[in-house]
Design an enzyme around this catalytic site. Structure first.
Site, PDB file in Angstrom:
ATOM      1  N   ASP A  45     -47.967  66.133  31.102  1.00 39.70           N
ATOM      2  CA  ASP A  45     -46.676  65.501  31.380  1.00 39.70           C
ATOM      3  C   ASP A  45     -45.640  66.094  30.420  1.00 39.70           C
ATOM      4  O   ASP A  45     -45.654  65.795  29.214  1.00 39.70           O
ATOM      5  CB  ASP A  45     -46.770  63.977  31.204  1.00 39.70           C
ATOM      6  CG  ASP A  45     -47.561  63.303  32.328  1.00 39.70           C
ATOM      7  OD1 ASP A  45     -48.488  63.928  32.876  1.00 39.70           O
ATOM      8  OD2 ASP A  45     -47.272  62.125  32.632  1.00 39.70           O
ATOM      9  N   LYS A  81     -41.315  63.199  37.355  1.00 41.35           N
ATOM     10  CA  LYS A  81     -41.525  61.890  36.732  1.00 41.35           C
ATOM     11  C   LYS A  81     -40.204  61.406  36.159  1.00 41.35           C
ATOM     12  O   LYS A  81     -39.443  62.192  35.585  1.00 41.35           O
ATOM     13  CB  LYS A  81     -42.598  62.037  35.644  1.00 41.35           C
ATOM     14  CG  LYS A  81     -42.862  60.813  34.790  1.00 41.35           C
ATOM     15  CD  LYS A  81     -43.990  61.123  33.791  1.00 41.35           C
ATOM     16  CE  LYS A  81     -44.166  60.031  32.753  1.00 41.35           C
ATOM     17  NZ  LYS A  81     -45.239  60.340  31.777  1.00 41.35           N
ATOM     18  N   LYS A 111     -43.636  60.262  40.108  1.00 39.66           N
ATOM     19  CA  LYS A 111     -44.184  59.297  39.155  1.00 39.66           C
ATOM     20  C   LYS A 111     -43.065  58.506  38.489  1.00 39.66           C
ATOM     21  O   LYS A 111     -42.341  59.042  37.654  1.00 39.66           O
ATOM     22  CB  LYS A 111     -45.018  60.011  38.081  1.00 39.66           C
ATOM     23  CG  LYS A 111     -45.619  59.075  37.023  1.00 39.66           C
ATOM     24  CD  LYS A 111     -46.491  59.834  36.035  1.00 39.66           C
ATOM     25  CE  LYS A 111     -46.963  58.948  34.895  1.00 39.66           C
ATOM     26  NZ  LYS A 111     -47.830  59.670  33.935  1.00 39.66           N
TER      27      LYS A 111
END
Length: 257
Positions: free
Chosen positions: A102, A165, A197
């Site tokens: 991430d 995300k 996300k």
């Protein structure tokens, strides 16, 4: 995906959950607890999301090929590390056993007008983890302007993101439905195989269900699955388990269930 009840929404959200501990006081005991919590009587969460320094420890606990994936964060949370440092951080995380990365974009530089900084960072980290899922964190609450959210989404997708995300969860405004709408539409318009996300502030099944319904509206039925949708959350699991156990919380009831 027609979610007829809170229990169905809870069970589905569990399968999409990146159970997260990115607290400053996290330690190995907390990681051991996180790995246990990710494996519930109702099924497993999709992944755990942890600091890079704990990846090797988590891999020892979960073992190779475990269905609960290990995600970690790089260039986190500030987004302002040098590209070479982030690449090194990524390579070490993969070596230690991370399945998913991430990455925070250099959002301050981007806000200042430097689009190339986003592209260079994402492409470099993509190259450093060719076999790992790459989730690119836009930090939408800091971007504020939805035109910037759209452009950051486009840049991240073009540079090789597997997911986009919303947030680190470390700023005052994290996931919002407004940002989610823009990001999902950017994915749809790109026609790329990219997931979404939301992270930060999704703490109840009622919250989760709003994002699931939005994604289904924009992306169509049967799009949502662990390879295309994740929740980044630390407290959502407690509410999921309460709903599945039939001890629905007041917060869920207030959310409309």
């Amino acid at each position: 995906m027609e979610l007829q009840s809170p229990r169905e929404a809870a069970a589905f959200a569990l399968s999409l959950l990146d159970l997260t501990n990115l607290r400053d006081d996290c330690d190995e005991a907390a990681i051991e607890n996180l790995c246990l919590r990710a494996q519930t009587p109702y099924g497993n969460s999709a992944a755990i999301c942890i600091w890079p320094r704990f990846v090797a420890h988590a891999r020892k606990i979960l073992g190779a090929g475990h269905p609960v994936r290990i995600a970690t964060v790089v260039n986190f949370p500030s987004g302002d590390l040098a590209v070479a440092d982030v690449v090194a951080e990524t390579a070490k995380a993969v070596e230690d056993g991370a399945d998913e990365i991430d990455l925070v974009i250099p959002y301050k530089a981007f806000i200042g007008g430097d689009e190339a900084a986003v592209t260079v960072m994402v492409e470099a980290v993509r190259a450093a983890c060719p076999h790992s899922a790459l989730k690119v964190i836009l930090e939408t609450g800091e971007l504020k302007d939805m035109l910037l959210v759209r452009r950051a989404s486009e840049l991240a997708i073009a540079a090789g993101a597997d997911f986009i995300k919303t947030s680190t969860g470390k700023v005052s405004v994290n996931a919002t439905l407004e940002a989610a709408d823009i990001m999902l539409r950017s994915i749809r318009e790109s026609k790329a195989k990219v997931g979404f996300k939301p992270a930060g502030g999704v703490s109840t099944v009622a919250d989760a269900d709003l994002y699931l319904r939005l994604a289904e509206t924009i992306m169509g039925p049967n799009w949502i699955m662990p390879s295309t949708f994740r929740f980044g959350a630390s407290s959502l699991l407690d509410d999921i388990l309460a709903v599945l156990a039939g001890t629905t919380s007041q917060r869920v009831a207030a959310g409309g269930y």
